[in-house]
Design a protein around this motif. Structure first.
Motif, PDB file in Angstrom:
ATOM      1  N   ASP A 102       0.855  -1.179   0.000  1.00  0.00           N
ATOM      2  CA  ASP A 102       0.000   0.000   0.000  1.00  0.00           C
ATOM      3  C   ASP A 102       0.893   1.231   0.000  1.00  0.00           C
ATOM      4  O   ASP A 102       2.078   1.148   0.334  1.00  0.00           O
ATOM      5  CB  ASP A 102      -0.902  -0.012   1.238  1.00  0.00           C
ATOM      6  CG  ASP A 102      -2.129   0.860   1.069  1.00  0.00           C
ATOM      7  OD1 ASP A 102      -2.316   1.414  -0.035  1.00  0.00           O
ATOM      8  OD2 ASP A 102      -2.907   0.994   2.038  1.00  0.00           O
ATOM      9  N   TYR A 103       0.318   2.382  -0.350  1.00  0.00           N
ATOM     10  CA  TYR A 103       1.066   3.627  -0.256  1.00  0.00           C
ATOM     11  C   TYR A 103       1.324   3.890   1.227  1.00  0.00           C
ATOM     12  O   TYR A 103       0.396   3.891   2.031  1.00  0.00           O
ATOM     13  CB  TYR A 103       0.276   4.777  -0.869  1.00  0.00           C
ATOM     14  CG  TYR A 103       0.961   6.115  -0.732  1.00  0.00           C
ATOM     15  CD1 TYR A 103       1.965   6.471  -1.617  1.00  0.00           C
ATOM     16  CD2 TYR A 103       0.636   6.989   0.292  1.00  0.00           C
ATOM     17  CE1 TYR A 103       2.621   7.678  -1.493  1.00  0.00           C
ATOM     18  CE2 TYR A 103       1.275   8.194   0.426  1.00  0.00           C
ATOM     19  CZ  TYR A 103       2.272   8.534  -0.469  1.00  0.00           C
ATOM     20  OH  TYR A 103       2.924   9.730  -0.347  1.00  0.00           O
ATOM     21  N   ASP A 104       2.584   4.054   1.605  1.00  0.00           N
ATOM     22  CA  ASP A 104       2.900   4.144   3.028  1.00  0.00           C
ATOM     23  C   ASP A 104       4.235   4.848   3.234  1.00  0.00           C
ATOM     24  O   ASP A 104       5.006   5.056   2.298  1.00  0.00           O
ATOM     25  CB  ASP A 104       2.963   2.729   3.612  1.00  0.00           C
ATOM     26  CG  ASP A 104       2.640   2.690   5.096  1.00  0.00           C
ATOM     27  OD1 ASP A 104       2.622   3.767   5.731  1.00  0.00           O
ATOM     28  OD2 ASP A 104       2.416   1.594   5.621  1.00  0.00           O
ATOM     29  N   MET A 105       4.487   5.183   4.492  1.00  0.00           N
ATOM     30  CA  MET A 105       5.769   5.750   4.912  1.00  0.00           C
ATOM     31  C   MET A 105       6.598   4.605   5.489  1.00  0.00           C
ATOM     32  O   MET A 105       6.157   3.909   6.397  1.00  0.00           O
ATOM     33  CB  MET A 105       5.538   6.816   5.990  1.00  0.00           C
ATOM     34  CG  MET A 105       6.806   7.409   6.546  1.00  0.00           C
ATOM     35  SD  MET A 105       7.605   8.572   5.454  1.00  0.00           S
ATOM     36  CE  MET A 105       6.525   9.966   5.600  1.00  0.00           C
ATOM     37  N   PHE A 106       7.788   4.408   4.938  1.00  0.00           N
ATOM     38  CA  PHE A 106       8.659   3.340   5.393  1.00  0.00           C
ATOM     39  C   PHE A 106       9.856   3.930   6.119  1.00  0.00           C
ATOM     40  O   PHE A 106      10.348   4.996   5.765  1.00  0.00           O
ATOM     41  CB  PHE A 106       9.111   2.489   4.205  1.00  0.00           C
ATOM     42  CG  PHE A 106       7.956   1.791   3.551  1.00  0.00           C
ATOM     43  CD1 PHE A 106       7.537   0.569   4.016  1.00  0.00           C
ATOM     44  CD2 PHE A 106       7.272   2.377   2.505  1.00  0.00           C
ATOM     45  CE1 PHE A 106       6.453  -0.063   3.436  1.00  0.00           C
ATOM     46  CE2 PHE A 106       6.198   1.764   1.918  1.00  0.00           C
ATOM     47  CZ  PHE A 106       5.781   0.528   2.385  1.00  0.00           C
ATOM     48  N   GLU A 107      10.307   3.215   7.150  1.00  0.00           N
ATOM     49  CA  GLU A 107      11.378   3.708   8.002  1.00  0.00           C
ATOM     50  C   GLU A 107      12.499   2.680   8.053  1.00  0.00           C
ATOM     51  O   GLU A 107      12.260   1.501   8.326  1.00  0.00           O
ATOM     52  CB  GLU A 107      10.812   3.959   9.405  1.00  0.00           C
ATOM     53  CG  GLU A 107      11.773   4.623  10.338  1.00  0.00           C
ATOM     54  CD  GLU A 107      11.107   4.972  11.663  1.00  0.00           C
ATOM     55  OE1 GLU A 107      11.057   6.166  11.984  1.00  0.00           O
ATOM     56  OE2 GLU A 107      10.654   4.053  12.359  1.00  0.00           O
ATOM     57  N   VAL A 108      13.718   3.122   7.765  1.00  0.00           N
ATOM     58  CA  VAL A 108      14.912   2.280   7.835  1.00  0.00           C
ATOM     59  C   VAL A 108      15.711   2.759   9.038  1.00  0.00           C
ATOM     60  O   VAL A 108      16.166   3.908   9.065  1.00  0.00           O
ATOM     61  CB  VAL A 108      15.755   2.398   6.548  1.00  0.00           C
ATOM     62  CG1 VAL A 108      16.980   1.508   6.631  1.00  0.00           C
ATOM     63  CG2 VAL A 108      14.926   2.076   5.324  1.00  0.00           C
ATOM     64  N   CYS A 109      15.880   1.896  10.043  1.00  0.00           N
ATOM     65  CA  CYS A 109      16.544   2.294  11.292  1.00  0.00           C
ATOM     66  C   CYS A 109      17.806   1.477  11.526  1.00  0.00           C
ATOM     67  O   CYS A 109      17.795   0.250  11.409  1.00  0.00           O
ATOM     68  CB  CYS A 109      15.611   2.115  12.487  1.00  0.00           C
ATOM     69  SG  CYS A 109      14.241   3.261  12.490  1.00  0.00           S
ATOM     70  N   PHE A 110      18.871   2.172  11.883  1.00  0.00           N
ATOM     71  CA  PHE A 110      20.125   1.560  12.294  1.00  0.00           C
ATOM     72  C   PHE A 110      20.312   1.864  13.776  1.00  0.00           C
ATOM     73  O   PHE A 110      20.215   3.021  14.188  1.00  0.00           O
ATOM     74  CB  PHE A 110      21.305   2.134  11.500  1.00  0.00           C
ATOM     75  CG  PHE A 110      21.280   1.780  10.045  1.00  0.00           C
ATOM     76  CD1 PHE A 110      21.883   0.630   9.589  1.00  0.00           C
ATOM     77  CD2 PHE A 110      20.632   2.605   9.128  1.00  0.00           C
ATOM     78  CE1 PHE A 110      21.866   0.307   8.242  1.00  0.00           C
ATOM     79  CE2 PHE A 110      20.599   2.287   7.786  1.00  0.00           C
ATOM     80  CZ  PHE A 110      21.215   1.138   7.338  1.00  0.00           C
ATOM     81  N   GLU A 111      20.592   0.827  14.575  1.00  0.00           N
ATOM     82  CA  GLU A 111      20.779   1.010  16.007  1.00  0.00           C
ATOM     83  C   GLU A 111      22.094   0.368  16.428  1.00  0.00           C
ATOM     84  O   GLU A 111      22.325  -0.812  16.170  1.00  0.00           O
ATOM     85  CB  GLU A 111      19.612   0.395  16.782  1.00  0.00           C
ATOM     86  CG  GLU A 111      19.662   0.675  18.251  1.00  0.00           C
ATOM     87  CD  GLU A 111      18.421   0.172  18.974  1.00  0.00           C
ATOM     88  OE1 GLU A 111      18.248   0.552  20.135  1.00  0.00           O
ATOM     89  OE2 GLU A 111      17.638  -0.590  18.377  1.00  0.00           O
ATOM     90  N   SER A 112      22.944   1.166  17.067  1.00  0.00           N
ATOM     91  CA  SER A 112      24.266   0.711  17.500  1.00  0.00           C
ATOM     92  C   SER A 112      24.257   0.469  19.000  1.00  0.00           C
ATOM     93  O   SER A 112      23.781   1.304  19.765  1.00  0.00           O
ATOM     94  CB  SER A 112      25.306   1.771  17.138  1.00  0.00           C
ATOM     95  OG  SER A 112      26.557   1.428  17.656  1.00  0.00           O
ATOM     96  N   LYS A 113      24.804  -0.683  19.420  1.00  0.00           N
ATOM     97  CA  LYS A 113      24.855  -1.020  20.840  1.00  0.00           C
ATOM     98  C   LYS A 113      26.262  -1.483  21.205  1.00  0.00           C
ATOM     99  O   LYS A 113      26.858  -2.286  20.506  1.00  0.00           O
ATOM    100  CB  LYS A 113      23.860  -2.130  21.170  1.00  0.00           C
ATOM    101  CG  LYS A 113      22.415  -1.739  20.964  1.00  0.00           C
ATOM    102  CD  LYS A 113      21.497  -2.883  21.297  1.00  0.00           C
ATOM    103  CE  LYS A 113      20.049  -2.492  21.084  1.00  0.00           C
ATOM    104  NZ  LYS A 113      19.143  -3.592  21.377  1.00  0.00           N
ATOM    105  N   SER A 114      26.753  -0.949  22.327  1.00  0.00           N
ATOM    106  CA  SER A 114      28.071  -1.353  22.806  1.00  0.00           C
ATOM    107  C   SER A 114      28.070  -1.325  24.332  1.00  0.00           C
ATOM    108  O   SER A 114      27.616  -0.350  24.928  1.00  0.00           O
ATOM    109  CB  SER A 114      29.153  -0.412  22.273  1.00  0.00           C
ATOM    110  OG  SER A 114      30.405  -0.744  22.836  1.00  0.00           O
ATOM    111  N   PRO A 115      28.593  -2.383  24.973  1.00  0.00           N
ATOM    112  CA  PRO A 115      28.648  -2.390  26.439  1.00  0.00           C
ATOM    113  C   PRO A 115      29.759  -1.491  26.989  1.00  0.00           C
ATOM    114  O   PRO A 115      29.806  -1.215  28.173  1.00  0.00           O
ATOM    115  CB  PRO A 115      28.915  -3.863  26.774  1.00  0.00           C
ATOM    116  CG  PRO A 115      29.628  -4.393  25.577  1.00  0.00           C
ATOM    117  CD  PRO A 115      29.069  -3.637  24.407  1.00  0.00           C
ATOM    118  N   MET A 116      30.635  -0.995  26.125  1.00  0.00           N
ATOM    119  CA  MET A 116      31.797  -0.229  26.579  1.00  0.00           C
ATOM    120  C   MET A 116      31.475   1.240  26.820  1.00  0.00           C
ATOM    121  O   MET A 116      32.316   1.985  27.283  1.00  0.00           O
ATOM    122  CB  MET A 116      32.930  -0.351  25.558  1.00  0.00           C
ATOM    123  CG  MET A 116      33.310  -1.786  25.301  1.00  0.00           C
ATOM    124  SD  MET A 116      34.913  -2.042  24.601  1.00  0.00           S
ATOM    125  CE  MET A 116      35.994  -1.042  25.505  1.00  0.00           C
TER     126      MET A 116
END
Length: 199
Positions: A85-99
């Motif tokens: 369908d016609y829609d808004m799409f979101e591409v997300c990058f999430e960075s995680k580090s325990p340091m």
């Protein structure tokens, strides 16, 4: 000779302009949004620079939070989906580090997304259907013209919706102004009668 080489490299440079590059800080999230029409093929390719003790997740969702593509500990890869369908799409990058954020440098993210006619692999279509180069070019032009017609049809539909909305708001505004003017006349008439300036 240098001018000829520059002219030959120009199409290659123009093609590479459509990719997006950005730095992703550690323990943060960055998202890109794009509106895409119905029944459109979307392809993408991504590459994320590796950092020690850092995981980067990639998630593509629509406005209803349906996951279209998800990859944990993403480094390099490709994705593809067709819109329903016609829609808004979101591409997300999430960075995680325990340091923590102070010790690890930002990651470089390269993303190249194509949709519609750009996303189709016409070389593969030519191999499968055994098409000649001219036939492949005609197929590409046919798909492009169909895409343009669909875009114009969508714009016409949106224009009709906006016109209807504008007519509704115009009528509503006029009713409000007439109501306010009527109330003002009665209020001023009562005020002047109370002050005995009019009968």
């Amino acid at each position: 000779m240098a001018r000829l080489a520059a002219l030959l490299l120009l199409p290659v440079l123009i093609e590479s302009v459509f990719s997006i590059s950005f730095f992703l800080p550690v323990n943060s999230r960055k998202c890109l949004r794009e509106e895409i029409h119905k029944d459109v093929l979307v392809t993408g390719e991504y590459e994320i620079s590796e950092q020690a003790n850092t995981k980067t997740n990639l998630k593509i969702t629509d406005s209803s939070s349906h996951t279209l593509y998800s990859k944990e500990d993403a480094v390099k890869g490709k994705f593809a989906f067709t819109t329903e369908d016609y829609d808004m799409f979101e591409v997300c990058f999430e960075s995680k580090s325990p340091m923590g954020t102070g010790r690890v440098p930002d990651q470089l993210v390269n993303l190249d997304m194509k949709h519609g006619v750009e996303a189709k692999n016409y070389e593969e279509i030519a191999k499968v259907e055994k098409l000649k180069p001219l036939e492949v070019e005609l197929r590409r032009l046919e798909d492009l013209s169909e895409s343009i017609v669909n875009d114009f049809a969508y714009m016409k539909k949106r224009e009709e919706e906006m016109r209807d909305t504008n007519v509704f708001y115009f009528i509503f505004s006029m009713c409000c102004l007439i109501g306010l003017a009527t109330w003002q006349v009665f209020y001023l008439r009562r005020f002047f009668k109370a002050k005995k300036l009019i009968e």
